[in-house]
Design a protein around this motif. Sequence first.
Motif, short mmCIF file in Angstrom:
data_model
loop_
_atom_site.label_atom_id
_atom_site.label_comp_id
_atom_site.label_asym_id
_atom_site.label_seq_id
_atom_site.Cartn_x
_atom_site.Cartn_y
_atom_site.Cartn_z
N UNK A 188 22.94 9.65 94.24
CA UNK A 188 21.64 9.01 93.99
C UNK A 188 21.77 7.88 92.98
N UNK A 189 22.73 8.01 92.07
CA UNK A 189 22.92 6.98 91.06
C UNK A 189 24.32 7.09 90.48
N UNK A 190 24.92 5.96 90.21
CA UNK A 190 26.23 5.93 89.53
C UNK A 190 26.31 4.67 88.69
N UNK A 191 26.36 4.85 87.39
CA UNK A 191 26.48 3.71 86.48
C UNK A 191 27.68 3.90 85.56
N UNK A 192 28.45 2.84 85.42
CA UNK A 192 29.62 2.85 84.54
C UNK A 192 29.37 1.91 83.36
N UNK A 193 29.58 2.42 82.16
CA UNK A 193 29.51 1.62 80.94
C UNK A 193 30.91 1.57 80.33
N UNK A 194 31.40 0.36 80.09
CA UNK A 194 32.73 0.17 79.51
C UNK A 194 32.57 -0.68 78.26
N UNK A 195 33.01 -0.17 77.12
CA UNK A 195 32.85 -0.89 75.85
C UNK A 195 34.10 -0.77 74.98
N UNK A 196 34.28 -1.78 74.15
CA UNK A 196 35.21 -1.69 73.02
C UNK A 196 34.37 -1.33 71.80
N UNK A 197 34.75 -0.26 71.12
CA UNK A 197 33.97 0.26 69.99
C UNK A 197 34.62 -0.12 68.67
N UNK A 198 33.87 -0.93 67.89
CA UNK A 198 34.27 -1.32 66.53
C UNK A 198 35.68 -1.93 66.49
N UNK A 199 36.06 -2.58 67.57
CA UNK A 199 37.41 -3.18 67.68
C UNK A 199 38.50 -2.15 67.40
N UNK A 200 38.24 -0.91 67.84
CA UNK A 200 39.18 0.17 67.56
C UNK A 200 39.66 0.88 68.83
N UNK A 201 38.78 1.15 69.76
CA UNK A 201 39.19 1.89 70.95
C UNK A 201 38.27 1.54 72.12
N UNK A 202 38.73 1.93 73.32
CA UNK A 202 37.97 1.70 74.55
C UNK A 202 37.18 2.95 74.91
#
Length: 607
Positions: free
Chosen positions: A494-508
């Motif tokens: 019914x729904x599929x959302x992917x969020x991809x972020x770099x956090x505080x220039x420390x990790x993915x």
Amino acid sequence: MKSKIVLSVLLLWTAVAVRGQHFDYDAIAPHPRLLLPSVDEAAVKAAAEQVPALAWIQSRLFAFCDATLSEPPVERIKTGRRLLDVSRLALKRIYYLAYAYRMSGDERYYAGAVREMEAVCTFEDWNPIHFLDVGEMVLGLAIGYDWLYDRLPGEMRARICRAIVEKGFAPTAIPKYGDKCYKRTNNWNQVCNAGLVYGALAIYEEFPEQCREIVEKCMESNPRAMTVYAPDGGYPEGYNYWGYGTGFEVMLIAALESALGHDGGLSASEGFLASARFMQFMTGPCGYSFNFSDAPPRAFVQVMFPWFARRTGDCSLLWNYLPGGEGPQTDFTDHRLLPTLLLYAAGVDWSSVREPARHTWFNRGKTPVYIYRSGWNSPDDLYLGVKGGSAATSHAHMDAGSFVFDALGERWAMDLGMQNYYSLESRGIDLWSKKPESKRWEVFRIGNSSHNTLTINGCHHQIRGFAPIVDTIGSHGSHGAVIDLTEVLGEGLRCAQRTVTVERDRYLFVCDRIETGDMPVRVEWTMCTPAQAVVTGRNRIELTQNGKRMTLVADAPGCRVRMRVLSNDPPNDWDAPNPGTVHVGFETEIPAGQRRELRVRLIPRNL
């Protein structure tokens, strides 16, 4: 339907704008009129003497010319259905040799260029069934004719003119040959139009009516290809084909300007000039490109960047551009259009080149892309590239939702890249069919199972499904994007959302929010990597490469995850090998009618 209406409106608007820009053919410039008038030669020579990197580039060009002089001229030898390798070599030899002659006056280079032009004129044809071959051949022959015009004997001029008309122009009227290129919106339109227009501008005095027709047909059809840069400058076919299609588009624009005084409005097309910034971001800090679709992993110097820097007045496009400078470097290759770099680099004030101010890129369009990089000066800078889009796009793979990630001077999440076309076509694989049953999707490097994305119930992605980037994130130390994968992953969700972020220039951080329908689903989370990988816990994989370490941690509340490290050995004998790589991740099940979050962190071990 909506996208087709938008495309039609863009085509109509652009075509009207271009047709309003009339050319005065009676005022066509004298020879040499393509790219480099005689009055500009001195500036190019001076720049190659005063800028060490340009001198180094020119020395490589001259070295290629010297080697070419002792080799036989090109021969008409096809590889499969293509003569393209021969056309490209002919273009490179003629362009390089003509440039070397104009810069040095050395008669050997003139004689070498003439020898190559004589050879291609004797070919029975330039393989019009694959019209890129014709486009590149005409481009090379036109440059040689124009640049060496004053030295060429009358008989040789006539022979070149006949070859361009009979083997270049004539096939454009045949629907199964060149006529198809005019209707396309991809790189074929750009390459073929550029080559034909070069031919028309070079021999205009001999065949004015036919040459005007070629130019006007370009001005009617080329705007179709220019719509793909809208609205923001992204190029749907990706890194490799930006270099090809846009490179020839710049050649086309530059020739119209140098011969006829203006480009008919082509360079003002929405998003076109912004696409250079897109490509600058597409190169990561440790020398790899964001190589979605058909592209190689290694980044390489883009020949046309000096043209874009001069046209936009933005020299930050040339940051870390020249070989031998400070900072991370891309590979330098002897591209067949390399002299163009030297022509436009001569007008750059290299002392004014500054670091780009931006650290993020986002474009919409057929292939939406988001990129973040933490800096511009070190190979250790963090780099994230994320894409949406559709497998139905020209040269696309089933890679919607895929990402690449660089940290600690290494690429950790990678794309295997393209496979040589002939290696597949020679085995009977129809690479160009986009039907669901096409063998194209069985090629390991093209299907979704090898990409850094999700696979549902072991199925292919939906070819016509589209994954938009629905949001970008740039606050509280987070930088990234949200991609809606619902259409791509299929009807079972019914729904599929992917969020991809770099956090505080420390990790993915990767978070997949999935809502199932009436049936349970099996989800495979995959990341391709060149690192050595070992499962070290129920939700943990340790990655190492070149003495550096990264930890992949999975968290899926309400789900049991099975961590995996799988070989990238190809499943079919037609697939290319993938040595030194594996794909890692996990598999899990989500019951019917449930919502789950699958969370993954990729953490450098020195934190």
